[in-house]
Scaffold this motif. Structure first.
Motif, PDB file in Angstrom:
ATOM      1  N   HIS A 180      36.005 -62.961 -33.357  1.00 23.29           N
ATOM      2  CA  HIS A 180      34.973 -62.118 -32.424  1.00 23.29           C
ATOM      3  C   HIS A 180      34.021 -63.056 -31.932  1.00 23.29           C
ATOM      4  O   HIS A 180      33.654 -64.192 -32.426  1.00 23.29           O
ATOM      5  CB  HIS A 180      34.490 -60.895 -33.296  1.00 23.29           C
ATOM      6  CG  HIS A 180      34.244 -59.875 -32.261  1.00 23.29           C
ATOM      7  ND1 HIS A 180      32.785 -59.899 -31.581  1.00 23.29           N
ATOM      8  CD2 HIS A 180      34.825 -58.897 -31.641  1.00 23.29           C
ATOM      9  CE1 HIS A 180      32.701 -58.787 -30.799  1.00 23.29           C
ATOM     10  NE2 HIS A 180      33.823 -58.158 -30.814  1.00 23.29           N
ATOM     11  N   TRP A 181      33.488 -62.659 -30.624  1.00 23.20           N
ATOM     12  CA  TRP A 181      32.504 -63.720 -30.229  1.00 23.20           C
ATOM     13  C   TRP A 181      31.009 -63.297 -30.464  1.00 23.20           C
ATOM     14  O   TRP A 181      30.147 -63.789 -29.839  1.00 23.20           O
ATOM     15  CB  TRP A 181      32.733 -63.463 -28.514  1.00 23.20           C
ATOM     16  CG  TRP A 181      32.744 -62.078 -28.196  1.00 23.20           C
ATOM     17  CD1 TRP A 181      34.128 -61.163 -28.019  1.00 23.20           C
ATOM     18  CD2 TRP A 181      31.770 -61.009 -27.949  1.00 23.20           C
ATOM     19  NE1 TRP A 181      33.604 -60.171 -27.439  1.00 23.20           N
ATOM     20  CE2 TRP A 181      32.195 -59.776 -27.489  1.00 23.20           C
ATOM     21  CE3 TRP A 181      30.348 -61.027 -28.041  1.00 23.20           C
ATOM     22  CZ2 TRP A 181      31.534 -58.973 -27.017  1.00 23.20           C
ATOM     23  CZ3 TRP A 181      29.532 -59.979 -27.618  1.00 23.20           C
ATOM     24  CH2 TRP A 181      30.188 -59.031 -27.263  1.00 23.20           C
ATOM     25  N   TRP A 182      30.813 -62.353 -31.464  1.00 21.34           N
ATOM     26  CA  TRP A 182      29.449 -61.601 -31.493  1.00 21.34           C
ATOM     27  C   TRP A 182      28.508 -63.018 -32.177  1.00 21.34           C
ATOM     28  O   TRP A 182      27.598 -62.910 -31.744  1.00 21.34           O
ATOM     29  CB  TRP A 182      29.559 -60.543 -32.366  1.00 21.34           C
ATOM     30  CG  TRP A 182      29.863 -60.908 -33.861  1.00 21.34           C
ATOM     31  CD1 TRP A 182      30.919 -60.481 -34.278  1.00 21.34           C
ATOM     32  CD2 TRP A 182      28.902 -61.248 -34.925  1.00 21.34           C
ATOM     33  NE1 TRP A 182      31.019 -60.676 -35.921  1.00 21.34           N
ATOM     34  CE2 TRP A 182      29.817 -61.394 -36.057  1.00 21.34           C
ATOM     35  CE3 TRP A 182      27.661 -61.727 -34.798  1.00 21.34           C
ATOM     36  CZ2 TRP A 182      29.214 -61.607 -37.159  1.00 21.34           C
ATOM     37  CZ3 TRP A 182      27.103 -62.088 -36.180  1.00 21.34           C
ATOM     38  CH2 TRP A 182      28.037 -62.170 -37.426  1.00 21.34           C
ATOM     39  N   ALA A 183      29.056 -63.703 -32.996  1.00 17.61           N
ATOM     40  CA  ALA A 183      28.201 -64.693 -33.596  1.00 17.61           C
ATOM     41  C   ALA A 183      27.768 -65.834 -32.561  1.00 17.61           C
ATOM     42  O   ALA A 183      26.472 -66.102 -32.387  1.00 17.61           O
ATOM     43  CB  ALA A 183      28.877 -65.616 -34.624  1.00 17.61           C
ATOM     44  N   ILE A 184      28.682 -66.363 -31.701  1.00 20.22           N
ATOM     45  CA  ILE A 184      28.485 -67.213 -30.451  1.00 20.22           C
ATOM     46  C   ILE A 184      27.617 -66.638 -29.600  1.00 20.22           C
ATOM     47  O   ILE A 184      26.706 -67.270 -28.886  1.00 20.22           O
ATOM     48  CB  ILE A 184      29.511 -67.779 -29.932  1.00 20.22           C
ATOM     49  CG1 ILE A 184      29.412 -69.046 -29.264  1.00 20.22           C
ATOM     50  CG2 ILE A 184      30.415 -66.889 -29.124  1.00 20.22           C
ATOM     51  CD1 ILE A 184      29.088 -70.154 -29.895  1.00 20.22           C
ATOM     52  N   ALA A 185      27.647 -65.171 -29.472  1.00 17.41           N
ATOM     53  CA  ALA A 185      26.715 -64.593 -28.452  1.00 17.41           C
ATOM     54  C   ALA A 185      25.394 -64.449 -29.092  1.00 17.41           C
ATOM     55  O   ALA A 185      24.173 -64.619 -28.143  1.00 17.41           O
ATOM     56  CB  ALA A 185      27.325 -63.162 -28.138  1.00 17.41           C
ATOM     57  N   LEU A 186      25.129 -64.446 -30.313  1.00 17.32           N
ATOM     58  CA  LEU A 186      23.996 -64.248 -30.974  1.00 17.32           C
ATOM     59  C   LEU A 186      23.278 -65.768 -30.674  1.00 17.32           C
ATOM     60  O   LEU A 186      22.095 -66.040 -30.536  1.00 17.32           O
ATOM     61  CB  LEU A 186      24.135 -63.818 -32.339  1.00 17.32           C
ATOM     62  CG  LEU A 186      22.942 -64.222 -33.057  1.00 17.32           C
ATOM     63  CD1 LEU A 186      21.658 -63.153 -32.675  1.00 17.32           C
ATOM     64  CD2 LEU A 186      23.087 -64.099 -34.671  1.00 17.32           C
ATOM     65  N   THR A 187      24.008 -66.850 -31.205  1.00 17.46           N
ATOM     66  CA  THR A 187      23.322 -68.119 -31.095  1.00 17.46           C
ATOM     67  C   THR A 187      22.817 -68.446 -29.831  1.00 17.46           C
ATOM     68  O   THR A 187      21.864 -69.111 -29.443  1.00 17.46           O
ATOM     69  CB  THR A 187      24.201 -69.029 -31.879  1.00 17.46           C
ATOM     70  OG1 THR A 187      25.399 -69.273 -30.955  1.00 17.46           O
ATOM     71  CG2 THR A 187      24.384 -68.732 -33.251  1.00 17.46           C
ATOM     72  N   THR A 188      23.738 -68.234 -28.720  1.00 24.24           N
ATOM     73  CA  THR A 188      23.637 -68.661 -27.406  1.00 24.24           C
ATOM     74  C   THR A 188      22.316 -67.791 -26.689  1.00 24.24           C
ATOM     75  O   THR A 188      21.570 -68.227 -25.777  1.00 24.24           O
ATOM     76  CB  THR A 188      24.720 -68.557 -26.590  1.00 24.24           C
ATOM     77  OG1 THR A 188      25.668 -69.152 -27.036  1.00 24.24           O
ATOM     78  CG2 THR A 188      24.416 -69.134 -24.765  1.00 24.24           C
ATOM     79  N   ALA A 189      22.288 -66.402 -27.167  1.00 24.66           N
ATOM     80  CA  ALA A 189      21.179 -65.714 -26.616  1.00 24.66           C
ATOM     81  C   ALA A 189      19.678 -66.247 -27.079  1.00 24.66           C
ATOM     82  O   ALA A 189      18.705 -66.297 -26.533  1.00 24.66           O
ATOM     83  CB  ALA A 189      21.416 -64.106 -27.001  1.00 24.66           C
ATOM     84  N   VAL A 190      19.810 -66.595 -28.587  1.00 27.49           N
ATOM     85  CA  VAL A 190      18.648 -66.754 -29.163  1.00 27.49           C
ATOM     86  C   VAL A 190      18.122 -68.256 -28.480  1.00 27.49           C
ATOM     87  O   VAL A 190      17.091 -68.482 -28.323  1.00 27.49           O
ATOM     88  CB  VAL A 190      18.774 -67.072 -30.834  1.00 27.49           C
ATOM     89  CG1 VAL A 190      17.633 -67.737 -31.292  1.00 27.49           C
ATOM     90  CG2 VAL A 190      18.953 -65.694 -31.263  1.00 27.49           C
ATOM     91  N   THR A 191      19.084 -69.342 -28.315  1.00 26.24           N
ATOM     92  CA  THR A 191      18.870 -70.599 -28.009  1.00 26.24           C
ATOM     93  C   THR A 191      18.108 -70.444 -26.395  1.00 26.24           C
ATOM     94  O   THR A 191      17.379 -71.221 -26.067  1.00 26.24           O
ATOM     95  CB  THR A 191      19.987 -71.339 -27.853  1.00 26.24           C
ATOM     96  OG1 THR A 191      20.561 -71.591 -29.284  1.00 26.24           O
ATOM     97  CG2 THR A 191      19.773 -72.757 -27.219  1.00 26.24           C
ATOM     98  N   SER A 192      19.086 -69.574 -25.404  1.00 23.30           N
ATOM     99  CA  SER A 192      18.537 -69.621 -24.181  1.00 23.30           C
ATOM    100  C   SER A 192      17.104 -68.962 -24.017  1.00 23.30           C
ATOM    101  O   SER A 192      16.204 -69.508 -23.171  1.00 23.30           O
ATOM    102  CB  SER A 192      19.706 -68.725 -23.446  1.00 23.30           C
ATOM    103  OG  SER A 192      20.756 -69.353 -23.330  1.00 23.30           O
ATOM    104  N   ALA A 193      16.931 -67.848 -24.831  1.00 23.02           N
ATOM    105  CA  ALA A 193      15.615 -67.135 -24.737  1.00 23.02           C
ATOM    106  C   ALA A 193      14.593 -68.257 -25.448  1.00 23.02           C
ATOM    107  O   ALA A 193      13.364 -68.359 -24.547  1.00 23.02           O
ATOM    108  CB  ALA A 193      15.856 -65.835 -25.547  1.00 23.02           C
ATOM    109  N   PHE A 194      14.742 -68.832 -26.456  1.00 20.20           N
ATOM    110  CA  PHE A 194      13.578 -69.719 -26.947  1.00 20.20           C
ATOM    111  C   PHE A 194      13.422 -70.877 -26.086  1.00 20.20           C
ATOM    112  O   PHE A 194      12.099 -71.194 -25.819  1.00 20.20           O
ATOM    113  CB  PHE A 194      14.113 -70.363 -28.197  1.00 20.20           C
ATOM    114  CG  PHE A 194      13.196 -70.912 -28.931  1.00 20.20           C
ATOM    115  CD1 PHE A 194      12.084 -70.596 -29.859  1.00 20.20           C
ATOM    116  CD2 PHE A 194      13.291 -72.307 -28.997  1.00 20.20           C
ATOM    117  CE1 PHE A 194      11.250 -71.257 -30.645  1.00 20.20           C
ATOM    118  CE2 PHE A 194      12.145 -73.304 -29.549  1.00 20.20           C
ATOM    119  CZ  PHE A 194      11.413 -72.894 -30.242  1.00 20.20           C
TER     120      PHE A 194
END
Length: 235
Positions: A122-136
């Protein structure tokens, strides 16, 4: 009289198609099916697919590349020991690159745990890391003073942002679809092998006989000739 040949033609066509389907089933080679099943099962026993392994290698490259850039930045700005103490011990959000390195460590731990250890599909883990990285990174670029510290103020945030989104693209468009396709192929091969096992091996094409179309046509012509000769004989 015209409807009779058409009905016979339709009957012959249906019988030929059914015989063709039977021959298609008999043409399946059980040895080839078992070889394909063993190859797919061998991939499952390996525990991780080739494309997923490539993804994990790219995640490792992400961490190592960001670490290398950060070490170069430490060495350029007055020596590793002095700069390391300044950025880690005396951490300042507005001027330190240490948090970008920690962000790469965060991506590495989450993605390796999710897709190498737990083998998620599932894509939820990569979505989490990408969202956190982009926002930070967006917040740090807007609020910090990195651009006044030279080229690394541009390089590290941009590289981290690009690598995070490449990982997302690779997982969503390469890893997950390819693994789903391989799983569907395995199910199809297993289903075909089960159907082939249900068919008796002694059957052959010779056991299914249908009169040739030419013989049926000749019988119809003979009947028509007999019908046409009857009025002549009466005369």
């Amino acid at each position: 009289m015209n409807s009779l040949p058409e009905d016979m033609e339709n009957t012959l066509t249906g019988s030929q198609s059914s015989h063709a389907s039977v021959r298609d089933v008999h043409s399946i080679n059980p040895t080839q099916l078992m070889a394909r099943i063993e190859s797919y099962e061998g991939r499952e026993k390996k525990g991780i697919s080739d494309v997923r392994r490539t993804f994990c290698l790219f995640v490792t490259f992400d961490l190592l590349f960001v670490t290398l850039l950060w070490i170069i930045e430490l060495n350029v700005n007055g020596g590793i020991e002095n700069t390391l103490e300044k950025e880690v011990v005396q951490y300042d959000y507005y001027s330190s690159y240490f948090d970008i390195f920690l962000l790469a460590v965060f991506r590495f731990k989450v993605l390796i745990l999710a897709y190498a250890v737990c083998r998620l599909r599932h894509w939820w883990a990569i979505a989490l890391t990408t969202a956190v990285t982009s926002a930070f990174l967006l917040a740090k670029v807007i609020l910090s003073k990195l651009f006044s510290q030279g080229a690394f103020g541009y390089v590290l945030p941009i590289i981290s942002f690009i690598l995070a989104w490449i990982e997302t693209w690779f997982l969503d468009f390469k890893v997950l679809p390819q693994e789903a396709e391989e799983e569907n192929r395995l199910l199809i091969v297993q289903d075909a092998s089960e159907r082939a096992a249900l068919i008796p091996g002694g059957l052959s094409d010779g056991q299914f006989y249908s009169p040739p179309e030419s013989e049926a046509g000749s019988e119809n012509e003979a009947e028509e000739k007999q019908d046409s000769e009857k009025p002549l004989l009466e005369l």
